[in-house]
Design a protein around this motif. Structure first.
Motif, PDB file in Angstrom:
ATOM      1  N   ARG A  93       1.194  -1.504   0.006  1.00 36.27           N
ATOM      2  CA  ARG A  93       0.350  -0.573   0.259  1.00 36.27           C
ATOM      3  C   ARG A  93       1.060   1.373  -0.461  1.00 36.27           C
ATOM      4  NH1 ARG A  93      -4.987   1.647   4.055  1.00 36.27           N
ATOM      5  NH2 ARG A  93      -4.526   3.391   4.339  1.00 36.27           N
ATOM      6  N   ASP A  95      -0.185   5.361  -0.085  1.00 36.61           N
ATOM      7  CA  ASP A  95      -0.994   6.118   0.909  1.00 36.61           C
ATOM      8  C   ASP A  95      -0.584   7.394  -0.063  1.00 36.61           C
ATOM      9  OD1 ASP A  95      -2.352   5.014   2.718  1.00 36.61           O
ATOM     10  OD2 ASP A  95      -0.914   5.107   4.203  1.00 36.61           O
ATOM     11  N   HIS A 117      -3.458   3.872  -2.495  1.00 34.98           N
ATOM     12  CA  HIS A 117      -4.816   4.193  -1.377  1.00 34.98           C
ATOM     13  C   HIS A 117      -4.836   5.482  -1.214  1.00 34.98           C
ATOM     14  CE1 HIS A 117      -7.671   3.394   1.877  1.00 34.98           C
ATOM     15  NE2 HIS A 117      -7.031   4.436   2.363  1.00 34.98           N
ATOM     16  N   SER A 119      -5.762   8.296   0.847  1.00 30.29           N
ATOM     17  CA  SER A 119      -5.884   8.431   2.467  1.00 30.29           C
ATOM     18  C   SER A 119      -6.863  10.009   2.700  1.00 30.29           C
ATOM     19  CB  SER A 119      -4.699   9.030   2.770  1.00 30.29           C
ATOM     20  OG  SER A 119      -4.121   7.788   2.406  1.00 30.29           O
ATOM     21  N   TRP A 136      -6.974  12.480   7.718  1.00 35.68           N
ATOM     22  CA  TRP A 136      -6.380  11.370   7.121  1.00 35.68           C
ATOM     23  C   TRP A 136      -6.358   9.672   7.201  1.00 35.68           C
ATOM     24  CZ3 TRP A 136      -1.269  14.333   5.036  1.00 35.68           C
ATOM     25  CH2 TRP A 136      -1.491  15.780   4.652  1.00 35.68           C
ATOM     26  N   ASP A 137      -6.051   8.821   6.094  1.00 32.95           N
ATOM     27  CA  ASP A 137      -6.609   7.506   6.413  1.00 32.95           C
ATOM     28  C   ASP A 137      -5.292   6.779   6.218  1.00 32.95           C
ATOM     29  OD1 ASP A 137      -6.919   5.071   7.393  1.00 32.95           O
ATOM     30  OD2 ASP A 137      -7.952   4.969   5.062  1.00 32.95           O
ATOM     31  N   LEU A 138      -3.879   6.839   7.547  1.00 38.39           N
ATOM     32  CA  LEU A 138      -2.976   6.208   7.188  1.00 38.39           C
ATOM     33  C   LEU A 138      -2.420   5.220   7.605  1.00 38.39           C
ATOM     34  CD1 LEU A 138      -0.456   9.837   7.130  1.00 38.39           C
ATOM     35  CD2 LEU A 138      -1.827   8.991   5.096  1.00 38.39           C
ATOM     36  N   ASP A 139      -1.302   4.044   6.479  1.00 38.07           N
ATOM     37  CA  ASP A 139      -1.139   3.130   6.963  1.00 38.07           C
ATOM     38  C   ASP A 139      -0.241   3.205   8.023  1.00 38.07           C
ATOM     39  OD1 ASP A 139      -0.639   0.526   8.125  1.00 38.07           O
ATOM     40  OD2 ASP A 139      -1.386  -0.226   5.548  1.00 38.07           O
ATOM     41  N   ALA A 142       2.819   1.728   5.284  1.00 37.49           N
ATOM     42  CA  ALA A 142       2.705   1.951   3.552  1.00 37.49           C
ATOM     43  C   ALA A 142       3.688   2.089   3.363  1.00 37.49           C
ATOM     44  CB  ALA A 142       1.602   3.167   3.168  1.00 37.49           C
ATOM     45  N   VAL A 145       3.954   7.882   1.848  1.00 42.77           N
ATOM     46  CA  VAL A 145       2.416   8.711   1.644  1.00 42.77           C
ATOM     47  C   VAL A 145       2.951  10.070   0.225  1.00 42.77           C
ATOM     48  CG1 VAL A 145       1.632  10.687   2.899  1.00 42.77           C
ATOM     49  CG2 VAL A 145       1.917   9.112   4.332  1.00 42.77           C
TER      50      VAL A 145
END
Length: 360
Positions: A93, A95, A117, A119, A136-139, A142, A145
């Motif tokens: 993934r 972001d 993705h 985010s 923000w939808d952060l992994d 990842a 970004v």
């Protein structure tokens, strides 16, 4: 010869002093008996030009020693694919924060090479704002970004560097690099097409933290590998020698102007001059949320689209160039890159006042 006031979004205005120096050196560079475009990129003369350009850029941006600086052919669009190709696995993934048309394009290209993705996105506001960081939808796992600090088309700009934790932050700085000081250590990778604040089109600068070079797969073509370009001092193949040379002249020009701290003051003042007039005119309008307005690219609209044609015709006649907005949004756009002087902004405001008086 009469040079106009150039507000082009890119390829954009270049400093007149730099153009005159390049003109003077065009037929014979530094007593070599040949143009800079005619000497070998592997000869000691051009190697000196390349090394000086990198040293000056490192000084301007205070680039830490653990970052490589690459001068590559192409533009930022190629990096939309080259970045995931180099620093993300196909099943990993990555972001992306989408705040305009260029970050949209980065998503589309990157999706062919990694698990992209989105985010956060400001599409719902027609890209006139920036999504709040706490949404923000952060992994945390990842690959990176990605964001676009300045969106050239719609004139939206981040005025700070987002905190994304330990995940490498990747930024498309094509239209904002060198406009102000920058903490490069906050980024894993920065890339920028040259044709805004660096030099002519056909050159792209990549600043990459050295640890990320270890991610570059061995099975991709060497010409696409950041690690290979870094190992070969950006001369894995014949580089854009003229673009590199001209970028070097611009870096020296920036240093002579007082560096990036001085450019920040100039750029902030230029932008404020135009925004203050637009906001107080009662005739023109800028659609972007005030807190995220760009210093570099200022779109504006007139009361009716029927006025666009006479505005463009008359502004061109007045020596005000390239004010037509991008085809995706229409209206007008003034790009105020480093080479655009305050005198040009003042001339634009003067014209806009007169036009509003006559057509308002």
């Amino acid at each position: 010869m009469s040079r106009g006031h150039n507000f082009s979004a890119g390829p954009a205005a270049l400093p007149e002093a730099v153009l005159r120096q390049a003109q003077a050196e065009f037929l014979e560079w530094d007593g070599s008996g040949a143009s800079i475009m005619e000497v070998s990129h592997r000869g000691k003369d051009f190697i000196g030009v390349a090394e000086a350009a990198e040293a000056d850029l490192r000084e301007l941006l205070a680039i830490p020693a653990n970052y490589k600086v690459l001068f590559l052919q192409g533009g930022a669009t190629q990096q939309f694919a080259q970045i995931p190709m180099n620093i993300a696995r196909r099943d990993q993934r990555a972001d992306y924060v989408v705040t305009g048309d260029w970050s949209e394009k980065a998503v589309r290209e990157g999706a062919t090479l990694a698990r992209i993705h989105v985010s956060a996105s400001s599409q719902s506001t027609n890209y006139t704002s920036i999504p709040a960081r706490d949404g923000w939808d952060l992994d945390p796992n990842a690959a990176y970004v990605h964001y676009t600090p300045n969106e050239t088309i719609r004139g939206v700009e981040f005025h700070d560097i987002p905190d994304v934790g330990d995940v490498p932050l990747v930024a498309d700085m094509s239209s904002t690099i060198l406009s102000r000081p920058l903490d490069v250590s906050r980024f894993g990778l920065i890339y920028a097409g040259a044709q805004k604040n660096i030099g002519p089109s056909g050159l792209v600068v990549v600043i990459i933290r050295e640890d990320l070079l270890a991610r570059c797969p061995k099975d991709i073509p060497r010409i696409f590998s950041f690690a290979e370009h870094a190992a070969n001092s950006s001369m894995l193949n014949t580089p854009n020698t003229f673009g590199w040379y001209l970028a070097g002249l611009i870096f020296k020009w920036l240093k002579a102007q007082g560096g990036l701290a001085a450019m920040e003051v100039r750029n902030r003042t230029k932008a404020q001059t135009l925004y203050d007039y637009i906001d107080g005119s009662g005739f023109y309008r800028n659609p972007v949320e005030v807190s995220v307005r760009s210093w570099m690219n200022i779109p504006f609209t007139l009361p009716t689209t029927e006025l666009d044609a006479p505005f463009l015709r008359e502004s061109q006649q007045a020596g005000l160039l390239a004010l037509k907005g991008h085809k995706l949004v229409g209206g007008m756009r003034a790009s105020l890159y480093n080479a655009v002087n305050q005198d040009s902004v003042d001339a634009l405001v003067c014209f806009m006042k007169d036009f509003a008086r006559r057509y308002g």
